[in-house]
Design a protein around this motif. Structure first.
Motif, mmCIF file in Angstrom:
data_model
loop_
_atom_site.group_PDB
_atom_site.id
_atom_site.type_symbol
_atom_site.label_atom_id
_atom_site.label_comp_id
_atom_site.label_asym_id
_atom_site.label_seq_id
_atom_site.Cartn_x
_atom_site.Cartn_y
_atom_site.Cartn_z
ATOM 1 N N HIS A 33 7.900 -4.417 8.914
ATOM 2 C CA HIS A 33 6.993 -5.556 9.031
ATOM 3 C C HIS A 33 5.940 -5.402 7.941
ATOM 4 N N MET A 34 5.505 -6.519 7.385
ATOM 5 C CA MET A 34 4.493 -6.487 6.338
ATOM 6 C C MET A 34 3.357 -7.423 6.706
ATOM 7 N N GLY A 35 2.144 -7.046 6.309
ATOM 8 C CA GLY A 35 1.015 -7.885 6.670
ATOM 9 C C GLY A 35 -0.127 -7.790 5.680
ATOM 10 N N TRP A 36 -1.071 -8.684 5.883
ATOM 11 C CA TRP A 36 -2.315 -8.709 5.102
ATOM 12 C C TRP A 36 -3.493 -8.717 6.070
ATOM 13 N N PHE A 37 -4.485 -7.911 5.725
ATOM 14 C CA PHE A 37 -5.750 -7.866 6.440
ATOM 15 C C PHE A 37 -6.863 -8.044 5.416
ATOM 16 N N ARG A 38 -8.061 -8.283 5.891
ATOM 17 C CA ARG A 38 -9.189 -8.390 4.970
ATOM 18 C C ARG A 38 -10.446 -7.830 5.626
ATOM 19 N N GLN A 39 -11.358 -7.397 4.766
ATOM 20 C CA GLN A 39 -12.630 -6.870 5.247
ATOM 21 C C GLN A 39 -13.747 -7.377 4.362
ATOM 22 N N ALA A 40 -14.637 -8.144 4.951
ATOM 23 C CA ALA A 40 -15.803 -8.652 4.248
ATOM 24 C C ALA A 40 -16.953 -7.652 4.397
ATOM 25 N N PRO A 41 -17.930 -7.686 3.496
ATOM 26 C CA PRO A 41 -19.057 -6.747 3.582
ATOM 27 C C PRO A 41 -19.751 -6.837 4.934
ATOM 28 N N GLY A 42 -19.947 -5.684 5.554
ATOM 29 C CA GLY A 42 -20.645 -5.631 6.825
ATOM 30 C C GLY A 42 -19.830 -6.058 8.020
ATOM 31 N N LYS A 43 -18.551 -6.333 7.814
ATOM 32 C CA LYS A 43 -17.703 -6.775 8.921
ATOM 33 C C LYS A 43 -16.520 -5.832 9.092
ATOM 34 N N GLU A 44 -15.887 -5.937 10.254
ATOM 35 C CA GLU A 44 -14.708 -5.128 10.510
ATOM 36 C C GLU A 44 -13.496 -5.736 9.816
ATOM 37 N N ARG A 45 -12.503 -4.886 9.588
ATOM 38 C CA ARG A 45 -11.258 -5.373 9.017
ATOM 39 C C ARG A 45 -10.587 -6.306 10.021
ATOM 40 N N GLU A 46 -10.063 -7.432 9.517
ATOM 41 C CA GLU A 46 -9.445 -8.396 10.398
ATOM 42 C C GLU A 46 -8.060 -8.797 9.902
ATOM 43 N N PHE A 47 -7.226 -9.174 10.848
ATOM 44 C CA PHE A 47 -5.870 -9.612 10.551
ATOM 45 C C PHE A 47 -5.902 -10.964 9.844
ATOM 46 N N VAL A 48 -5.006 -11.122 8.855
ATOM 47 C CA VAL A 48 -4.882 -12.392 8.144
ATOM 48 C C VAL A 48 -3.501 -13.013 8.385
ATOM 49 N N ALA A 49 -2.452 -12.266 8.062
ATOM 50 C CA ALA A 49 -1.105 -12.807 8.191
ATOM 51 C C ALA A 49 -0.099 -11.663 8.214
ATOM 52 N N ALA A 50 1.072 -11.917 8.799
ATOM 53 C CA ALA A 50 2.119 -10.904 8.827
ATOM 54 C C ALA A 50 3.483 -11.582 8.874
ATOM 55 N N VAL A 51 4.470 -10.847 8.387
ATOM 56 C CA VAL A 51 5.855 -11.325 8.400
ATOM 57 C C VAL A 51 6.733 -10.209 8.941
ATOM 58 N N MET A 52 7.650 -10.586 9.847
ATOM 59 C CA MET A 52 8.496 -9.591 10.481
ATOM 60 C C MET A 52 9.543 -9.053 9.531
ATOM 61 N N ARG A 53 10.052 -7.884 9.861
ATOM 62 C CA ARG A 53 11.119 -7.286 9.077
ATOM 63 C C ARG A 53 12.390 -8.098 9.255
ATOM 64 N N SER A 54 13.309 -7.926 8.326
ATOM 65 C CA SER A 54 14.586 -8.630 8.388
ATOM 66 C C SER A 54 15.489 -7.940 9.394
ATOM 67 N N GLY A 55 16.453 -8.678 9.891
ATOM 68 C CA GLY A 55 17.461 -8.083 10.760
ATOM 69 C C GLY A 55 17.202 -8.240 12.221
ATOM 70 N N MET A 56 15.961 -8.494 12.606
ATOM 71 C CA MET A 56 15.674 -8.738 14.010
ATOM 72 C C MET A 56 16.037 -10.185 14.342
ATOM 73 N N TRP A 57 16.139 -10.483 15.603
ATOM 74 C CA TRP A 57 16.460 -11.857 15.991
ATOM 75 C C TRP A 57 15.409 -12.824 15.487
ATOM 76 N N SER A 58 14.218 -12.326 15.323
ATOM 77 C CA SER A 58 13.137 -13.161 14.813
ATOM 78 C C SER A 58 12.773 -12.758 13.401
ATOM 79 N N GLY A 59 13.712 -12.146 12.682
ATOM 80 C CA GLY A 59 13.426 -11.661 11.347
ATOM 81 C C GLY A 59 12.854 -12.737 10.454
ATOM 82 N N GLY A 60 11.815 -12.358 9.730
ATOM 83 C CA GLY A 60 11.192 -13.303 8.839
ATOM 84 C C GLY A 60 10.141 -14.164 9.494
ATOM 85 N N SER A 61 9.975 -14.054 10.801
ATOM 86 C CA SER A 61 8.947 -14.849 11.475
ATOM 87 C C SER A 61 7.570 -14.432 10.993
#
Length: 123
Positions: A33-61
């Protein structure tokens, strides 16, 4: 061990676009699985987007934070071991260091991290 290297950050005006890339040094990229997170100054790291690994029933979701839905698009190219984040209609509040992440068991993925790339959106 997975090594991740982000690129594509920079300075852009509000309303503009950027595309981030993350190259992974791993032979079985499609199994992560691959994803992107971001962290702004003075803030906690937050989730942005993710894509599932290939081969699963939901691969690429994909999954997105509400704050970026409709503006950002995550995609992957398994042949190039690369994941992308296309960012459109950027806002000053998108300013942050953006981190690429990879994982096999966790969702969103957070087992391995890149060094980050700075994105600055001017108003």
């Amino acid at each position: 061990q997975v090594q991740l290297a982000e690129s594509g950050g920079g300075l852009v005006q509000a309303g503009g676009s950027l595309r981030l890339s993350c190259a992974a040094s791993v032979r079985t990229f499609s199994r992560y699985h691959m994803g992107w997170f971001r962290q702004a100054p003075g803030k906690e790291r937050e989730f942005v987007a993710a894509v599932m690994r290939s081969g699963m029933w939901s691969g690429g979701s994909t999954s997105y934070a509400d704050s970026v839905k409709g503006r950002f698009t995550i995609s992957r190219d398994n042949a190039k071991n690369t994941v992308y984040l296309q960012m459109n209609s950027l806002k000053p509040e998108d300013t942050a260091v953006y981190y690429c992440a990879a994982g096999q068991g966790s969702w969103p993925p957070n087992d391995y991290w890149g060094q980050g790339t700075q994105v600055t959106v001017s108003s």
